[in-house]
Design an enzyme around this catalytic site. Structure first.
Site, PDB file in Angstrom:
ATOM      1  N   ARG A 186       0.837  -1.204   0.000  1.00  0.00           N
ATOM      2  CA  ARG A 186       0.000   0.000   0.000  1.00  0.00           C
ATOM      3  C   ARG A 186       0.880   1.265   0.000  1.00  0.00           C
ATOM      4  O   ARG A 186       0.984   1.962  -0.999  1.00  0.00           O
ATOM      5  CB  ARG A 186      -0.954  -0.020   1.217  1.00  0.00           C
ATOM      6  CG  ARG A 186      -2.096   0.970   1.140  1.00  0.00           C
ATOM      7  CD  ARG A 186      -1.730   2.377   1.445  1.00  0.00           C
ATOM      8  NE  ARG A 186      -1.193   2.535   2.800  1.00  0.00           N
ATOM      9  CZ  ARG A 186      -0.644   3.655   3.243  1.00  0.00           C
ATOM     10  NH1 ARG A 186      -0.545   4.707   2.452  1.00  0.00           N
ATOM     11  NH2 ARG A 186      -0.164   3.730   4.469  1.00  0.00           N
ATOM     12  N   ASP A 187       1.552   1.503   1.111  1.00  0.00           N
ATOM     13  CA  ASP A 187       2.333   2.741   1.252  1.00  0.00           C
ATOM     14  C   ASP A 187       3.450   2.793   0.213  1.00  0.00           C
ATOM     15  O   ASP A 187       3.719   3.838  -0.393  1.00  0.00           O
ATOM     16  CB  ASP A 187       2.925   2.802   2.665  1.00  0.00           C
ATOM     17  CG  ASP A 187       3.226   4.223   3.120  1.00  0.00           C
ATOM     18  OD1 ASP A 187       3.321   5.116   2.265  1.00  0.00           O
ATOM     19  OD2 ASP A 187       3.398   4.442   4.321  1.00  0.00           O
TER      20      ASP A 187
ATOM     21  N   HIS B   2       8.765   6.626   8.957  1.00  0.00           N
ATOM     22  CA  HIS B   2       9.493   6.699   7.685  1.00  0.00           C
ATOM     23  C   HIS B   2      10.965   6.942   7.987  1.00  0.00           C
ATOM     24  O   HIS B   2      11.321   7.449   9.047  1.00  0.00           O
ATOM     25  CB  HIS B   2       8.907   7.801   6.797  1.00  0.00           C
ATOM     26  CG  HIS B   2       7.649   7.372   6.099  1.00  0.00           C
ATOM     27  ND1 HIS B   2       7.542   7.246   4.736  1.00  0.00           N
ATOM     28  CD2 HIS B   2       6.439   7.003   6.590  1.00  0.00           C
ATOM     29  CE1 HIS B   2       6.323   6.840   4.420  1.00  0.00           C
ATOM     30  NE2 HIS B   2       5.631   6.683   5.523  1.00  0.00           N
TER      31      HIS B   2
ATOM     32  N   CYS C  32       4.910   9.449   0.471  1.00  0.00           N
ATOM     33  CA  CYS C  32       3.553   9.985   0.400  1.00  0.00           C
ATOM     34  C   CYS C  32       3.515  10.972  -0.750  1.00  0.00           C
ATOM     35  O   CYS C  32       4.247  11.966  -0.737  1.00  0.00           O
ATOM     36  CB  CYS C  32       3.141  10.675   1.692  1.00  0.00           C
ATOM     37  SG  CYS C  32       1.512  11.443   1.571  1.00  0.00           S
TER      38      CYS C  32
ATOM     39  N   ASN D   1       9.415   4.030   3.824  1.00  0.00           N
ATOM     40  CA  ASN D   1       9.108   3.510   5.151  1.00  0.00           C
ATOM     41  C   ASN D   1      10.357   2.903   5.777  1.00  0.00           C
ATOM     42  O   ASN D   1      11.346   2.644   5.093  1.00  0.00           O
ATOM     43  CB  ASN D   1       8.051   2.400   5.042  1.00  0.00           C
ATOM     44  CG  ASN D   1       6.702   2.921   4.644  1.00  0.00           C
ATOM     45  OD1 ASN D   1       6.328   2.866   3.494  1.00  0.00           O
ATOM     46  ND2 ASN D   1       5.975   3.438   5.597  1.00  0.00           N
TER      47      ASN D   1
HETATM   48 ZN    ZN Z   1       3.599   6.139   5.378  1.00  0.00          ZN
END
Ligand code: ZN
Length: 313
Positions: free
Chosen positions: A16-17, A212, A243, A252
């Site tokens: 996801r991220d 992060h 992001c 991350n």
């Molecule tokens: Zn994040």
């Protein structure tokens, strides 16, 4: 060794991220192989997708397929990020076990990320909790307070804003509220202070640390969070992530390095680091041009590591 320490949950957020931060689109089949490889290493919680319109994040257009596949792995908690009730409805239909909702502590980031004020986001949280209670009992809802430690758009984020938002989302009915260093601005002293403040306010509803590694403090911040009672940590394989609406934010915390840190301290993660490192191949196959990070891979596992691990298995 190890038996005296509580176990930690490593929640892998790369699918996801990580993926939403890279412009390349990973083919669905590659995502599924990557998830399989993560599960094979012992990872038991994965944020597999976000349910947002494909015109905004084409990387996530196959979210429902990815969720359905992840659900075929018994014992794995399948999570998805949703920014609103519409996303939640789609995620719940796909069958996720847990939903995570980003709620920005920074007013500027909230508008940029979800085009809603913080107050409007708390109302979204309330509707999503209600949706679960009405139709999907048993699905867990987590709010992640993003930009909790600072914002590239707004700068300083008052700690009182973070605590107040945590209280509001708990009042809206979430099962847990975590803190996210979306922009990689946190330091360990701040992490200890803010998690302690939040825990004083919302108690055992205090959730994960999402750090992060923008300035190289990701692991130090995770350890600081561990020291004040956090037991769930978000990270991504190869440090993929960022992001798109937080300029300058980079990857991350690297899952391999995080697992190495905890396991070498005798804190069990349930993850076989050698198999985890193998999982990078599946990730790299799906994103051949994307740089991956990680000090543990570069240095290799220390001599005696396997026998050492055997003692606390
Ligand atoms: Zn994040």
């Amino acid at each position: 060794m190890g038996k005296d320490f509580p176990a930690v949950v490593i929640s892998e957020v790369g699918p996801r991220d990580g993926l939403q931060a890279v412009s390349a689109i990973m083919p669905t089949a590659a995502k599924l192989r990557w998830i399989d490889a993560l599960v094979a290493s012992g990872i038991r919680e994965i944020e597999v997708a976000s349910f947002v319109p494909a015109r905004i994040l084409p990387q996530m257009a196959d979210a429902h397929v990815v969720v359905r596949h992840a659900l075929t792995h018994p014992g794995v908690t399948v999570m998805a990020l949703v920014p609103n009730s519409r996303g939640a409805t789609a995620a719940l239909e796909a069958g996720v076990h847990k939903i995570t909702i980003p709620v920005s502590a920074s007013a500027a980031h909230s508008m940029a990320n979800v085009r809603k004020t913080r107050e409007e986001m708390v109302e979204e949280v309330r509707s999503i909790v209600q949706l679960c209670r009405d139709f999907h009992l048993g699905v867990k809802v987590e709010a992640g307070i993003s930009t909790a430690f600072g914002c590239t758009l707004q700068g300083n984020v008052p700690e009182s804003d973070v605590v107040s938002l945590a209280e509001q989302v708990v009042a809206a009915g979430v099962d847990e509220c975590g803190l996210s260093d979306t922009t990689g601005m946190a330091n360990p002293a701040q992490v200890r202070r803010l998690f302690n403040l939040v825990r004083t306010s919302i108690g055992d509803k205090t959730g994960a640390a999402h750090m992060h590694n923008t300035r190289g403090l990701g692991l130090a911040n995770c350890l600081a969070a561990y020291d004040v009672g956090v037991r769930t940590f978000d990270s991504s394989l190869g440090g993929l992530g960022g992001c798109p609406y937080a300029p300058g934010a980079s990857g991350n915390v690297v899952t391999e390095d995080l697992v190495f840190m905890f396991e070498s301290m005798g804190i069990s993660t349930g993850i076989d680091i050698a198999v985890l490192i193998e999982a990078r191949k599946a990730l790299q196959d799906g994103l051949p041009n994307e740089p991956l990070y990680g000090m543990t891979l570069e240095a290799g596992l220390p001599k005696g590591w396997l026998s050492n691990r055997g003692q606390h298995d």
